[in-house]
Design a protein around this motif. Structure first.
Motif, PDB file in Angstrom:
ATOM      1  N   GLU A   1       3.665   0.300   2.936  1.00  0.00           N
ATOM      2  CA  GLU A   1       3.647  -0.843   3.830  1.00  0.00           C
ATOM      3  C   GLU A   1       3.239  -2.093   3.054  1.00  0.00           C
ATOM      4  OE1 GLU A   1      -0.149  -1.267   6.314  1.00  0.00           O
ATOM      5  OE2 GLU A   1       0.125   0.925   6.190  1.00  0.00           O
ATOM      6  N   PRO A   2       3.830  -3.247   3.390  1.00  0.00           N
ATOM      7  CA  PRO A   2       3.516  -4.472   2.649  1.00  0.00           C
ATOM      8  C   PRO A   2       2.112  -4.969   2.936  1.00  0.00           C
ATOM      9  CG  PRO A   2       4.964  -4.950   4.500  1.00  0.00           C
ATOM     10  CD  PRO A   2       4.848  -3.453   4.430  1.00  0.00           C
ATOM     11  N   CYS A   3       1.564  -5.704   1.977  1.00  0.00           N
ATOM     12  CA  CYS A   3       0.245  -6.303   2.102  1.00  0.00           C
ATOM     13  C   CYS A   3       0.365  -7.801   2.349  1.00  0.00           C
ATOM     14  CB  CYS A   3      -0.574  -6.071   0.826  1.00  0.00           C
ATOM     15  SG  CYS A   3      -0.929  -4.342   0.458  1.00  0.00           S
ATOM     16  N   ILE A   4      -0.724  -8.394   2.774  1.00  0.00           N
ATOM     17  CA  ILE A   4      -0.790  -9.840   2.920  1.00  0.00           C
ATOM     18  C   ILE A   4      -0.865 -10.463   1.527  1.00  0.00           C
ATOM     19  CG2 ILE A   4      -2.126 -11.760   3.843  1.00  0.00           C
ATOM     20  CD1 ILE A   4      -0.693 -10.095   5.937  1.00  0.00           C
ATOM     21  N   CYS A   5      -0.070 -11.489   1.287  1.00  0.00           N
ATOM     22  CA  CYS A   5      -0.022 -12.124  -0.035  1.00  0.00           C
ATOM     23  C   CYS A   5      -1.353 -12.786  -0.362  1.00  0.00           C
ATOM     24  CB  CYS A   5       1.086 -13.168  -0.082  1.00  0.00           C
ATOM     25  SG  CYS A   5       2.751 -12.481  -0.080  1.00  0.00           S
ATOM     26  N   ARG A   6      -1.777 -12.564  -1.600  1.00  0.00           N
ATOM     27  CA  ARG A   6      -2.971 -13.201  -2.135  1.00  0.00           C
ATOM     28  C   ARG A   6      -2.654 -13.807  -3.494  1.00  0.00           C
ATOM     29  NH1 ARG A   6      -7.519  -8.684  -1.587  1.00  0.00           N
ATOM     30  NH2 ARG A   6      -5.768  -7.357  -2.167  1.00  0.00           N
ATOM     31  N   ALA A   7      -3.653 -14.447  -4.097  1.00  0.00           N
ATOM     32  CA  ALA A   7      -3.412 -15.206  -5.328  1.00  0.00           C
ATOM     33  C   ALA A   7      -2.900 -14.316  -6.450  1.00  0.00           C
ATOM     34  CB  ALA A   7      -4.694 -15.919  -5.753  1.00  0.00           C
TER      35      ALA A   7
ATOM     36  N   LYS B   1       0.855  -1.180   0.000  1.00  0.00           N
ATOM     37  CA  LYS B   1       0.000   0.000   0.000  1.00  0.00           C
ATOM     38  C   LYS B   1       0.892   1.231   0.000  1.00  0.00           C
ATOM     39  CE  LYS B   1      -3.666  -2.273   2.676  1.00  0.00           C
ATOM     40  NZ  LYS B   1      -4.478  -2.224   3.938  1.00  0.00           N
ATOM     41  N   GLN B   2       0.662   2.113  -0.951  1.00  0.00           N
ATOM     42  CA  GLN B   2       1.505   3.291  -1.085  1.00  0.00           C
ATOM     43  C   GLN B   2       0.650   4.557  -1.023  1.00  0.00           C
ATOM     44  OE1 GLN B   2       4.894   2.937  -4.028  1.00  0.00           O
ATOM     45  NE2 GLN B   2       3.679   1.206  -4.742  1.00  0.00           N
ATOM     46  N   ILE B   3       1.124   5.514  -0.253  1.00  0.00           N
ATOM     47  CA  ILE B   3       0.452   6.811  -0.127  1.00  0.00           C
ATOM     48  C   ILE B   3       1.424   7.879  -0.596  1.00  0.00           C
ATOM     49  CG2 ILE B   3      -0.674   8.422   1.438  1.00  0.00           C
ATOM     50  CD1 ILE B   3      -1.314   6.086   3.275  1.00  0.00           C
ATOM     51  N   TYR B   4       0.955   8.731  -1.485  1.00  0.00           N
ATOM     52  CA  TYR B   4       1.774   9.788  -2.067  1.00  0.00           C
ATOM     53  C   TYR B   4       1.273  11.152  -1.630  1.00  0.00           C
ATOM     54  CZ  TYR B   4       3.487   6.143  -5.237  1.00  0.00           C
ATOM     55  OH  TYR B   4       4.036   5.016  -5.763  1.00  0.00           O
ATOM     56  N   MET B   5       2.183  12.120  -1.695  1.00  0.00           N
ATOM     57  CA  MET B   5       1.830  13.508  -1.430  1.00  0.00           C
ATOM     58  C   MET B   5       1.686  14.239  -2.765  1.00  0.00           C
ATOM     59  SD  MET B   5       1.618  13.879   1.844  1.00  0.00           S
ATOM     60  CE  MET B   5       1.682  15.665   2.005  1.00  0.00           C
TER      61      MET B   5
END
Length: 1247
Positions: A769-775, A744-748
């Motif tokens: 921040e990293p995400c939970i791995c999905r398919a 997840k990325q947040i930009y200004m």
């Protein structure tokens, strides 16, 4: 009024304002043909080349090019990835733009306007660097012949008096349009609001830009120019203008200009370099932009001018060769490689003052400096060298010590010309062996390994697109593609490739180069845009996970006027043109920037497919999730202020004096005038990294006017430096999904209402921040394909149980689950353990798939030469498997394990002849062997052995070798039967042989012609008796049939597996043979049981029962198999008459005798009818009316006689002979047409 613009008395204000209004009505149209190098992403690819190395830099990323040698690219009009062959001349500097004028097919201006514009003298120029992009050479921007539109009427009053129209402006004020421009800006500035689609004028004080213009006086005849500005807070600009004579093919005049005040004033430097010196190319050291190297034109003299103070002073040094291109070292600023006109490579370690020969016969633009961190020696050179016999080798040596003794050959064999690429962690080469093209890769300088594409991709053409983020992108044109390519992505080692997207649109450039519509979006990792061809329609797709998933673009909801757009997916969508600009200083049809993530500006259209009519300009502020239209016409768009602002200018085919600026990502645009007279904009240089924001427009008022350079300072457009209150957050997402590439990325972003300046130190990423791995974070691994349910399953040709031969007993290996994580994906936990490869213990297994070949892939060698044999083992424990090699000349070698043979086994033959070389792999679990027959002093081409798959014991069978191309009476055939050590030599392409022993027999044929040797091998099953069924398939199988032996073997194995699923039959009793040619056909052989206790009669009855079961299943369409997720094949039995069983014994079954009697009876009837038809009127009439039928009956009896005078019983073949003849016809049916028969072939044939 700005003091820098000069003074203008108020009494002239009204007159000048009227003059400006009239001038603004001038409309000039043009069509410019531009040829230039460009370095954005997507990157250049070229036929037979592996491109996108350090000679090309990503556009819009801000990364400086590391390669300064010329890299010409010829671009087509309809491409996103442009391609071209490297030129043999050119220049390269940090920021260079070259333009030309006055050549054939270029711009032409009405003489009525030219007389005025040519003499219009402007003031002072400026240039600026475009996102720090560095062009690689003298990339000419062509100033085309311009013509006025037919509807344009030029009024005399537009230019004032007759003297003004003829001789130009008389007053000093008119020679300086900068002052007039300031006066005009003080009045009004239009603003275009994209939300309401209206232009509004306001009297309030608006931010304005300041500009000054400079004309390169005296250079109006020069048709080429190179502009250099390093963009590293340097105020120095260098311009080299040249007159290139197209008839002579050389430069006849040149002028060198230099500015030290960002282009406000320029100084002519011809007196410093020599008034008679003709300059051709200009290079700037990428590691130290103060160092400049200028080459003279070799037609006059071969010299180099060197400056160490940004071009203020020069020293001249004579050269003994003509320099065509230069390559500076990526770290050492004084090191350079020079390529000469006679294909020699030189090196210098003192910035061109002294040169030393490195190597001769080097392929143009196939030489590279060492890569830091990978090559031990910093002065190592990688190059592609041509041998005396016309072959090519990959050579490495040190720049100042490259004698024969100091040269190394990382690849032991020869490679294809123009195939060597050294880029990032990878090195690529191309090799042709036995008529097939193979690609090899070396990862981090490890030994070369063959690139593994899906088994039947069979590439006709392959280009390396990129090698960033620890993965290789490749475009492959497969055997059944013509105008499209498939995109493949690799594992980190660049060896195993899987499919990312099929049928990506491709076109041909001006030089016949491949142009592929694939674009990598800057600033968003893993984001790709591609134009894919589906059912003869080209549509634009977007991916957020490096090609794992693709979707169409959602069209805008409203147009510029606010009207609703009814465009429903998938029937209607937004389509984008993905071609890059031929001119690196025009933006092209799509532009992104790493410092402006999520912002995409492109030319496109709305509808069912991509079109080049009714196009407009579109922008996305949220990384392609939604789009807005910003212009109805095509514009060039640039990023200003580190991506915080956008600037747009109309296409160069239309003269303009206005530019548009937006601070809110294209929602509202402010218009500013930069020139009093409309200018054909040949390019724009935008300086990205200095506090005083400056850019330079360069172009012409007409094709005979001087080069005009307009310096623009736009700092006044910003109200202040941005503070925390001027920003807002933006979350990257994919249609609402916040996890993109596993994070997840947040930009200004700057707030739309704020006109503050971001500055060079602005960082847009706020958090990640990293995400939970999905398919969707995992793609299919090599050998697996994604099915309709989204799962990855093994391809029909792939065996997932295969274990690497490097896996030794007691060790562990990673066993693939069919999935691998998308490269550069940052997800963690979740389904990671479920999809990632599992560590397992290496099993103890016997050797299988032993392969023996020479390093050159040939079966010939010169006498007394070193022959290198390569051994490969597909399965087995390489550490615990012993290898024995018998060279066939009385010598043999033995190795304790396979690792000792990785670099090949060398042997020298002392006598000429044919030698059987045998390799044996053996361990405690079993053994495997293979052999080849080496012809000393001969070479080979191509041959195919035609032989029956199953034959009768003690029955003579015909073997035929078909050679392409055919050489009548010039071939020698060597037949190796079984394990014989001596061949049967014939001069005919066929021979007969009788197999006396049941079982599997190997037949190998070799063909010798001049210096070539050809070989093919077939395995024949010998049985006492058997039964067969002819099989056919649904027509869609022909669409995927490449008609090669490997494919037929794999499909035969799949058919056999499908048959076993519908009938409980022992596997050993079935043999499926797929025949060459299209339509695809096969034959199913039913073999007798190997049960020794069973009687002959029981075996025959068992075959009859098996035949009935299989025929029933085939007639009910119960036998089918799948080649890919959407391709299912149905197997049919050919609907022909059943024939009885025939064997090798003298006796026949009752059904066979009945058939024989019926044939004899039919032959007798034909004979009687033919003999007495003249005496039987009704017979005579039947024969005349049904003449074709009569011929068919006759042909069925005697195939070689079209109209025999009579037929006797002795002429009739026996049933056994008919069956044997029919079997032979089936084998040869796709290769040679020697069996012509109009009768039907029996369905169940007993041979």
């Amino acid at each position: 009024m700005d003091k820098s613009s000069g003074l203008l008395y108020s009494s002239n204000s009204l007159i000048l304002s009227v003059w400006l209004i009239l001038t603004a009505n001038i409309v000039i149209t043009a069509r410019a043909g531009i040829t230039s190098k460009s370095c954005p992403l997507p990157v250049p690819v070229s036929r037979k080349d592996v491109q996108l190395d350090q000679r090309a830099a990503p556009g819009g990323t801000g990364s400086p090019l590391e390669r300064t040698g010329p890299e010409w690219r010829v671009f087509g009009e309809n491409s996103g990835v442009f391609a071209g062959q490297p030129a043999e001349s050119g220049s390269a500097v940090d920021v260079v733009v070259a333009f030309e004028k006055g050549s054939a097919g270029h711009i032409e201006v009405s003489s009525e306007v030219e007389s005025k514009m040519d003499e219009h003298n402007m003031g002072n120029p400026t240039t600026s660097g475009s996102d720090k992009v560095m062009a690689r050479g003298d990339s000419p921007i062509v100033r085309a012949k311009r013509s006025w539109p037919e509807s344009f009427e030029f009024a005399e009053s537009s230019w004032g008096s007759e003297d003004d129209r003829t001789h130009g402006y008389a007053s000093a004020e008119r020679k300086n349009p900068g002052s007039l421009l300031e006066e005009q800006r003080r009045r009004t500035e239009p603003r275009w609001n994209r939300d309401d689609g209206k232009t509004t004028n306001t009297r309030q004080e608006e931010p304005k830009i300041t500009s000054s213009t400079f004309a390169l006086t005296g250079d109006s005849a020069h048709n080429h120019a190179v502009v250099y500005w390093s963009g590293q807070n340097s105020s120095v600009i260098l311009i080299l203008t040249k007159l290139y004579d197209f008839h002579l093919g050389s430069v006849t005049e040149s002028t060198l200009w230099r500015s030290t005040d960002y282009g406000t004033t320029y100084e002519r430097l011809n007196d410093r370099v020599g008034t008679k010196t003709v300059l051709s190319y200009l290079y700037v050291c990428p590691m130290n932009t103060r160092k400049i190297l200028v080459l003279t034109d070799p037609e006059f003299e071969s010299s180099v001018l060197i400056s160490s103070d940004e071009g203020a002073t020069y020293q001249k040094y004579r050269l003994s060769f003509y320099v065509l291109s230069l390559l500076f070292h990526p770290i050492q600023e004084d090191w350079a490689l020079a390529y000469s006109h006679d294909q020699k490579l030189y090196s210098s370690v003192d910035f061109g003052r002294k040169w030393q020969l490195v190597h001769e016969a080097v392929t143009p633009n196939r030489f590279y400096w060492s890569v830091s961190g990978l090559d031990v020696e910093s002065d190592l050179v990688h190059l592609e060298a041509n041998t005396a016999d016309g072959r090519v080798q990959y050579v490495t040596c040190r720049a100042q010590s490259c004698s024969e003794a100091n040269r190394h050959y990382p690849f032991s064999g020869y490679i294809e010309r123009d195939s060597l690429v050294v880029q990032d962690d990878y090195m690529f080469i191309q090799v042709t062996s036995a008529g097939r093209t193979w690609y090899y890769v070396s990862y981090k300088r490890e030994p070369f390994a063959r690139i593994n594409l899906p088994k039947y991709s069979l590439p006709k053409d392959m280009h390396i697109i990129s090698t960033d983020e620890g993965q290789v992108f490749a475009a492959v044109q497969e055997w059944n593609q013509n105008d499209t390519y498939n995109i493949y992505i690799s594992d980190p080692q660049g060896i195993h490739f899987t499919l990312a997207l099929e049928n990506v649109r491709a076109s041909r450039g001006l030089g016949g180069n491949s142009l592929i519509d694939l674009y990598e979006v800057a600033g968003i990792k893993g984001m790709l845009i591609a134009n894919r061809k589906l059912e003869n329609q080209v549509k634009t797709f977007i991916s957020y996970n490096k090609g794992r998933d693709w979707r169409l673009l959602q069209a805008p909801n409203t147009d510029l006027e606010g009207n609703s757009i009814h465009c429903v997916l998938p029937l209607c969508s937004l389509h984008l043109q993905l071609q890059m600009s031929e001119n690196p200083y025009l933006s092209g049809n799509i532009i992104t920037k790493s410092s402006a993530p999520g912002v995409i500006v492109a030319t496109g259209n709305i509808g069912p497919e991509l079109s080049y009519n009714n196009v407009g300009m579109y922008i996305s502020s949220d990384a392609g999730n939604s789009w807005r239209q910003i212009f109805e016409e095509e514009h060039n768009v640039w990023f200003l202020d580190n991506g915080g602002a956008l600037m747009a200018v109309k296409q160069p085919t239309v003269p303009t004096r206005d530019l548009w600026v937006s601070f809110d990502e294209g929602r509202q645009w402010d218009r500013h005038s930069f020139s009093m007279v409309p200018l054909f904009v040949d390019g724009v240089l935008v300086e990205p990294g200095i506090d005083n924001q400056i850019m330079t427009f360069f172009g012409h008022f007409s094709h005979r006017s001087e080069w005009q350079l307009i310096k623009i300072d736009y700092k006044s457009l910003f109200s202040k430096r941005c503070t925390d209150g001027d920003y807002q957050t933006w979350h990257l997402h994919n249609q609402g999904e916040p996890c993109v590439m596993g994070q997840k990325q947040i930009y200004m972003k700057r707030r739309p209402a704020s006109n503050c300046m971001l500055g060079p130190g602005y960082n847009r990423v706020l958090s990640s921040e990293p995400c939970i791995c999905r398919a969707h974070d995992f793609e299919c691994d090599y050998g697996y394909e994604r099915r309709g349910d989204g799962n990855c399953s093994p391809s029909f040709w792939f065996n997932p149980a295969t274990v690497s031969r490097r896996c030794s007993q007691g060790q562990n290996y990673l066993n693939s689950t069919g999935y691998r994580k998308v490269a550069a994906n940052n997800c963690t936990k979740g389904v990671n353990d479920m999809y990632m490869a599992r560590r397992q213990t290496c099993p103890n297994r016997p050797p299988r798939g032993l392969q023996l070949r020479t390093s050159q892939g040939k079966l010939t060698a010169a006498l007394h030469s070193n022959v290198t044999f390569l051994i490969q083992l597909e399965q087995g424990d390489s550490m615990r498997t012993q290898i024995q090699v018998d060279f066939g000349d009385g010598t043999a070698v033995s190795y304790s394990n396979l690792t000792w043979t990785e670099e090949g086994i060398k042997h020298v033959y002392r006598s000429a002849g044919i030698f059987r070389v045998t390799a044996l792999a053996e361990n405690e679990m079993g053994a495997d062997s293979t052999s080849l027959y080496l012809h000393v002093t001969c070479v080979a081409e191509h041959v195919q052995l035609l032989a029956p798959f199953v034959v009768i014991q003690n029955k003579e069978v015909n073997l035929t070798a078909v050679v392409w191309p055919s050489h009548s009476r010039t071939l020698t055939y060597f037949w190796w039967l079984g394990n014989s050590s001596e061949p049967i030599v014939t001069l005919d392409g066929s021979m007969s042989h009788t197999f006396t022993r049941e079982g599997m027999h190997t037949v190998t044929v070799q063909v010798s012609s001049a210096n070539s040797i050809l070989q093919d091998t077939k395995t024949i099953a010998v049985q006492e008796f058997f039964k067969s069924l002819l099989l056919s398939f649904s027509p869609n199988l022909d669409e995927v049939n490449p008609d090669i032996p490997e494919w037929r073997q794999d499909v035969g194995r799949v058919i056999k597996k499908a048959l076993l699923q519908v009938a409980s039959i022992p596997e050993s009793q079935l043999l499926v043979a797929v025949y060459p040619g299209i339509p695809t056909a096969a034959e199913l052989f039913l073999l007798p049981s190997k049960n020794q206790s069973a009687s002959r009669r029981n075996k025959e009855e068992e075959l009859e029962e098996i035949s009935e079961v299989l025929v029933s299943a085939l007639n009910q369409n119960l036998v089918e198999f799948e080649l890919r997720p959407t391709l299912r094949i149905i197997v049919y039995v050919t609907q022909l008459t059943l024939a009885p069983l025939v064997d090798s014994l003298a006796r026949h079954s009752s059904s066979a005798m009945l058939m024989l009697l019926s044939v004899v009876f039919l032959g007798l009837a034909v004979f009687l009818i033919y003999k007495f038809k003249r005496k039987i009127p009704w017979i005579n009439i039947y024969a005349e009316v049904n003449h074709e039928k009569e011929q068919e009956m006759i042909n069925s009896v005697g195939q070689n006689d079209t109209a025999p005078p009579k037929v006797t019983l002795s002429d009739l073949p026996t049933q056994k002979e008919m069956m044997e003849k029919e079997l032979e016809c089936r084998i040869k049916r796709s290769m040679i047409n020697t069996c012509e028969s109009t009768r039907e072939i029996p369905n169940c044939t007993s041979v």
